[in-house]
Design a protein around this motif. Sequence first.
Motif, PDB file in Angstrom:
ATOM      1  N   PHE A 201       5.007   7.206  -4.108  1.00  0.00           N
ATOM      2  CA  PHE A 201       6.204   8.037  -4.871  1.00  0.00           C
ATOM      3  C   PHE A 201       5.632   8.682  -5.967  1.00  0.00           C
ATOM      4  O   PHE A 201       6.021  10.158  -6.161  1.00  0.00           O
ATOM      5  CB  PHE A 201       7.239   8.086  -4.717  1.00  0.00           C
ATOM      6  CG  PHE A 201       7.773   7.271  -3.215  1.00  0.00           C
ATOM      7  CD1 PHE A 201       7.910   8.719  -2.451  1.00  0.00           C
ATOM      8  CD2 PHE A 201       8.227   6.444  -2.672  1.00  0.00           C
ATOM      9  CE1 PHE A 201       8.517   8.847  -0.582  1.00  0.00           C
ATOM     10  CE2 PHE A 201       8.950   5.746  -2.047  1.00  0.00           C
ATOM     11  CZ  PHE A 201       8.598   6.706  -0.871  1.00  0.00           C
ATOM     12  N   CYS A 202       5.197   7.967  -6.925  1.00  0.00           N
ATOM     13  CA  CYS A 202       4.483   8.355  -8.006  1.00  0.00           C
ATOM     14  C   CYS A 202       3.158   9.419  -8.010  1.00  0.00           C
ATOM     15  O   CYS A 202       2.532   9.104  -7.596  1.00  0.00           O
ATOM     16  CB  CYS A 202       4.533   7.078  -9.239  1.00  0.00           C
ATOM     17  SG  CYS A 202       5.837   6.461  -9.601  1.00  0.00           S
ATOM     18  N   GLU A 203       3.105  10.097  -8.925  1.00  0.00           N
ATOM     19  CA  GLU A 203       2.479  11.135  -9.457  1.00  0.00           C
ATOM     20  C   GLU A 203       1.793  11.016 -10.599  1.00  0.00           C
ATOM     21  O   GLU A 203       1.386  11.784 -11.265  1.00  0.00           O
ATOM     22  CB  GLU A 203       2.614  12.398  -8.691  1.00  0.00           C
ATOM     23  CG  GLU A 203       3.236  12.398  -7.160  1.00  0.00           C
ATOM     24  CD  GLU A 203       2.543  14.007  -6.801  1.00  0.00           C
ATOM     25  OE1 GLU A 203       3.391  14.861  -7.508  1.00  0.00           O
ATOM     26  OE2 GLU A 203       2.786  14.336  -5.878  1.00  0.00           O
ATOM     27  N   CYS A 238       9.402   6.464 -14.166  1.00  0.00           N
ATOM     28  CA  CYS A 238       8.433   7.398 -13.100  1.00  0.00           C
ATOM     29  C   CYS A 238       8.405   8.552 -13.824  1.00  0.00           C
ATOM     30  O   CYS A 238       9.010   9.261 -13.104  1.00  0.00           O
ATOM     31  CB  CYS A 238       7.734   6.715 -11.876  1.00  0.00           C
ATOM     32  SG  CYS A 238       6.708   7.730 -10.511  1.00  0.00           S
ATOM     33  N   TYR A 241       6.767  12.746 -10.276  1.00  0.00           N
ATOM     34  CA  TYR A 241       7.126  12.123  -8.469  1.00  0.00           C
ATOM     35  C   TYR A 241       6.790  12.857  -7.935  1.00  0.00           C
ATOM     36  O   TYR A 241       7.326  13.657  -8.540  1.00  0.00           O
ATOM     37  CB  TYR A 241       8.275  10.638  -8.767  1.00  0.00           C
ATOM     38  CG  TYR A 241       9.636  11.458  -9.208  1.00  0.00           C
ATOM     39  CD1 TYR A 241      10.071  12.360  -8.458  1.00  0.00           C
ATOM     40  CD2 TYR A 241      10.347  11.509 -10.509  1.00  0.00           C
ATOM     41  CE1 TYR A 241      11.480  13.221  -9.039  1.00  0.00           C
ATOM     42  CE2 TYR A 241      11.154  12.263 -11.032  1.00  0.00           C
ATOM     43  CZ  TYR A 241      11.773  12.534 -10.252  1.00  0.00           C
ATOM     44  OH  TYR A 241      13.444  13.682 -10.649  1.00  0.00           O
ATOM     45  N   LYS A 242       6.749  12.620  -6.334  1.00  0.00           N
ATOM     46  CA  LYS A 242       6.742  13.838  -5.404  1.00  0.00           C
ATOM     47  C   LYS A 242       7.803  14.563  -5.826  1.00  0.00           C
ATOM     48  O   LYS A 242       8.482  13.726  -6.043  1.00  0.00           O
ATOM     49  CB  LYS A 242       6.423  13.124  -4.672  1.00  0.00           C
ATOM     50  CG  LYS A 242       4.836  12.446  -4.349  1.00  0.00           C
ATOM     51  CD  LYS A 242       5.354  12.383  -2.232  1.00  0.00           C
ATOM     52  CE  LYS A 242       3.720  11.200  -2.278  1.00  0.00           C
ATOM     53  NZ  LYS A 242       3.462  10.754  -1.301  1.00  0.00           N
ATOM     54  N   PHE A 253      14.342   7.415  -8.674  1.00  0.00           N
ATOM     55  CA  PHE A 253      13.502   8.551  -9.793  1.00  0.00           C
ATOM     56  C   PHE A 253      14.549   9.434  -9.864  1.00  0.00           C
ATOM     57  O   PHE A 253      14.862   9.892  -9.805  1.00  0.00           O
ATOM     58  CB  PHE A 253      12.362   8.975  -8.770  1.00  0.00           C
ATOM     59  CG  PHE A 253      11.621   7.705  -7.922  1.00  0.00           C
ATOM     60  CD1 PHE A 253      10.485   7.835  -8.931  1.00  0.00           C
ATOM     61  CD2 PHE A 253      12.236   7.281  -6.534  1.00  0.00           C
ATOM     62  CE1 PHE A 253       9.247   6.382  -8.551  1.00  0.00           C
ATOM     63  CE2 PHE A 253      10.500   6.944  -6.181  1.00  0.00           C
ATOM     64  CZ  PHE A 253       9.529   6.612  -6.696  1.00  0.00           C
ATOM     65  N   PRO A 254      14.281   9.047 -11.697  1.00  0.00           N
ATOM     66  CA  PRO A 254      12.809   8.454 -12.105  1.00  0.00           C
ATOM     67  C   PRO A 254      13.342   7.608 -12.532  1.00  0.00           C
ATOM     68  O   PRO A 254      11.876   6.308 -12.950  1.00  0.00           O
ATOM     69  CB  PRO A 254      12.631   9.473 -13.081  1.00  0.00           C
ATOM     70  CG  PRO A 254      14.255  10.163 -13.461  1.00  0.00           C
ATOM     71  CD  PRO A 254      13.975  10.335 -12.424  1.00  0.00           C
TER      72      PRO A 254
END
Length: 314
Positions: A201-203, A238, A241-242, A253-254
């Motif tokens: 899920f992390c970008e 994070c 994320y998506k 998230f985050p």
Amino acid sequence: MHLCLPDLCSMSHSRNTCSSILAFFLLLSRIDSLVFGELDLDFSKCRDFFYKKMPPKGLNGVGYQSICQRFENQYRFASLYHRQNRTPLYSAYIISSADGKRPNSTWMYEPQLAFSNAEPEMKPFDDTPLDQNVIESQAVLQDYKNSNYTRGHLNPSMHQKTSEDRAATFTLTNIVPQKAGSNSGPWNSLEKQVLRKFKAFCEGPMYVITGALPYANGAQWLNNRVSIPEYMWSAYCCPFYKAKLPRDVRPLFPTYAAVGRNDRDSGEEIVSVNPKARLSLRGYDVRKMPLQTLESILAQRLAMPISLFDGQCQ
């Protein structure tokens, strides 16, 4: 700065006055030497391991020493070390998927904790007898020998990409005494879950801070030297994320956090015990929670206001 000590002494009216002046300037010289290398007060050489380059607020005090963990002439992660406890309070790092297997452990120590003029590079234990300064300044392998505790990583090797990054996690300044039921059980499962969330899920980067909580009512010690934590804790940030997260993943998230038991005989006010857990793992439960809940637990236990990620990673 050059000090003309003989001239100062010649101006003094007594031998005692001269001795006092000399002692004062020797003290200044000693204080100046303590800032050598990678030991400083604010992680100035390795802030990239923290979200927005900001170390946690509130986690400080007498005896704490920040370490920019350096291996093969490169910074790998950061640790806040407690000299009297001979354990880290936390290690901070950027998680990554390992490109190989867990390395054979070559355990290391930090000469810079023992000697003010030492090179800022972790050094492997070998067969050479250790200097007493090293033994006094930090945990050593002998502390864990024939004990009921494993050497528990705060920054786990399999959260690091390269073989060098993974090898760097095997410094005892990244280690706390951890029960095997926790280290190879629920806590190990948590580490794997965090890595899966990062990959799925992390970008962008995921910043992780993992630490240890000492006992609230009287410290417990390994070999009468190394503080044993009652709990382990961890949190991640994070920021990218998506956009379309599954409904059950959105609360994660985050940020998200967890606390794990390291003592199966502890009370249940922080982490309850699952009576249905396998007997060998019972009492080493992990409780997952929002970041703010973890910060409240840390603030109460450590008696200081805590903020792990700048702006709550928003």
